[in-house]
Scaffold this motif. Structure first.
Motif, mmCIF file in Angstrom:
data_model
loop_
_atom_site.group_PDB
_atom_site.id
_atom_site.type_symbol
_atom_site.label_atom_id
_atom_site.label_comp_id
_atom_site.label_asym_id
_atom_site.label_seq_id
_atom_site.Cartn_x
_atom_site.Cartn_y
_atom_site.Cartn_z
ATOM 1 N N ASP A 21 35.549 53.427 16.653
ATOM 2 C CA ASP A 21 35.346 54.197 17.881
ATOM 3 C C ASP A 21 33.846 54.426 18.008
ATOM 4 N N ALA A 22 33.472 55.617 18.397
ATOM 5 C CA ALA A 22 32.049 55.954 18.449
ATOM 6 C C ALA A 22 31.519 56.031 17.018
ATOM 7 N N PRO A 23 30.395 55.383 16.742
ATOM 8 C CA PRO A 23 29.855 55.412 15.376
ATOM 9 C C PRO A 23 29.464 56.822 14.944
ATOM 10 N N ASP A 24 29.612 57.098 13.676
ATOM 11 C CA ASP A 24 29.124 58.350 13.106
ATOM 12 C C ASP A 24 27.670 58.093 12.723
ATOM 13 N N TRP A 25 26.756 58.504 13.590
ATOM 14 C CA TRP A 25 25.337 58.192 13.417
ATOM 15 C C TRP A 25 24.753 58.844 12.175
ATOM 16 N N THR A 26 25.270 59.997 11.792
ATOM 17 C CA THR A 26 24.774 60.668 10.590
ATOM 18 C C THR A 26 25.100 59.847 9.349
ATOM 19 N N VAL A 27 26.328 59.366 9.268
ATOM 20 C CA VAL A 27 26.730 58.535 8.128
ATOM 21 C C VAL A 27 25.918 57.244 8.112
ATOM 22 N N LEU A 28 25.754 56.627 9.279
ATOM 23 C CA LEU A 28 24.965 55.399 9.347
ATOM 24 C C LEU A 28 23.537 55.647 8.867
ATOM 25 N N GLY A 29 22.930 56.725 9.326
ATOM 26 C CA GLY A 29 21.569 57.050 8.901
ATOM 27 C C GLY A 29 21.471 57.285 7.408
ATOM 28 N N ASP A 30 22.464 57.984 6.849
ATOM 29 C CA ASP A 30 22.475 58.228 5.400
ATOM 30 C C ASP A 30 22.588 56.916 4.627
ATOM 31 N N LEU A 31 23.481 56.041 5.064
ATOM 32 C CA LEU A 31 23.620 54.741 4.399
ATOM 33 C C LEU A 31 22.327 53.938 4.501
ATOM 34 N N ALA A 32 21.752 53.910 5.701
ATOM 35 C CA ALA A 32 20.547 53.109 5.937
ATOM 36 C C ALA A 32 19.350 53.624 5.142
ATOM 37 N N GLU A 47 23.651 50.100 24.221
ATOM 38 C CA GLU A 47 23.085 51.418 23.923
ATOM 39 C C GLU A 47 23.318 51.798 22.460
ATOM 40 N N ASP A 48 24.528 51.553 21.960
ATOM 41 C CA ASP A 48 24.806 51.857 20.556
ATOM 42 C C ASP A 48 23.983 50.971 19.626
ATOM 43 N N ALA A 49 23.794 49.721 20.004
ATOM 44 C CA ALA A 49 22.982 48.823 19.177
ATOM 45 C C ALA A 49 21.553 49.350 19.077
ATOM 46 N N CYS A 50 21.007 49.817 20.188
ATOM 47 C CA CYS A 50 19.655 50.386 20.169
ATOM 48 C C CYS A 50 19.613 51.680 19.353
ATOM 49 N N HIS A 51 20.676 52.466 19.422
ATOM 50 C CA HIS A 51 20.755 53.687 18.617
ATOM 51 C C HIS A 51 20.808 53.330 17.129
ATOM 52 N N ALA A 52 21.514 52.258 16.797
ATOM 53 C CA ALA A 52 21.590 51.811 15.401
ATOM 54 C C ALA A 52 20.198 51.486 14.861
ATOM 55 N N VAL A 53 19.361 50.892 15.706
ATOM 56 C CA VAL A 53 17.978 50.607 15.304
ATOM 57 C C VAL A 53 17.277 51.906 14.935
ATOM 58 N N SER A 54 17.423 52.928 15.785
ATOM 59 C CA SER A 54 16.732 54.195 15.536
ATOM 60 C C SER A 54 17.255 54.902 14.291
#
Length: 109
Positions: A21-32, A47-54
């Motif tokens: 569904d909508a990505p959990d940006w906090t988890v993604l940031g922690d992993l990254a 938009e989500d792809a660009c957010h993933a970059v950030s």
């Protein structure tokens, strides 16, 4: 249970984060922060792809890609190639933003 302090000690070559569904940006940031991380999305959008970059992700892949293209994207990321669409990369270049580099190979023992 794995804690944040345990994560730094793991020997991981590539983390693949699946988003249904909508990505959990906090988890993604922690992993990254700790690993070369590619987000694989079932509802991919620009938009989500660009957010993933950030968030520091090394890639953002649409699960609806043909299986051979999906495989090449993941293997490419494992070998140090960013896994973003040309559209996302063009947006980054046009806006003067750059992807962070990462060593995708596992640490040698």
């Amino acid at each position: 249970m794995t804690t944040r302090s345990d994560v730094a000690d793991l020997d991981v070559g590539l983390a693949v984060f699946a988003s249904y569904d909508a990505p959990d940006w906090t988890v993604l940031g922690d992993l990254a922060e700790h690993f070369t991380t590619v987000l694989v999305a079932t509802a991919a959008n620009h938009e989500d792809a660009c957010h993933a970059v950030s968030c520091g992700a090394f890639g953002y892949v649409d699960v609806r890609l043909r299986s051979d293209a999906l495989r090449r994207s993941i293997l490419g990321a494992f070998n140090g190639e960013h896994a973003y669409s040309r559209r996302v990369l063009a947006s980054l270049i046009r806006n003067g933003r750059w992807l962070r580099s990462a060593e995708a190979r596992p640490r040698s023992q």
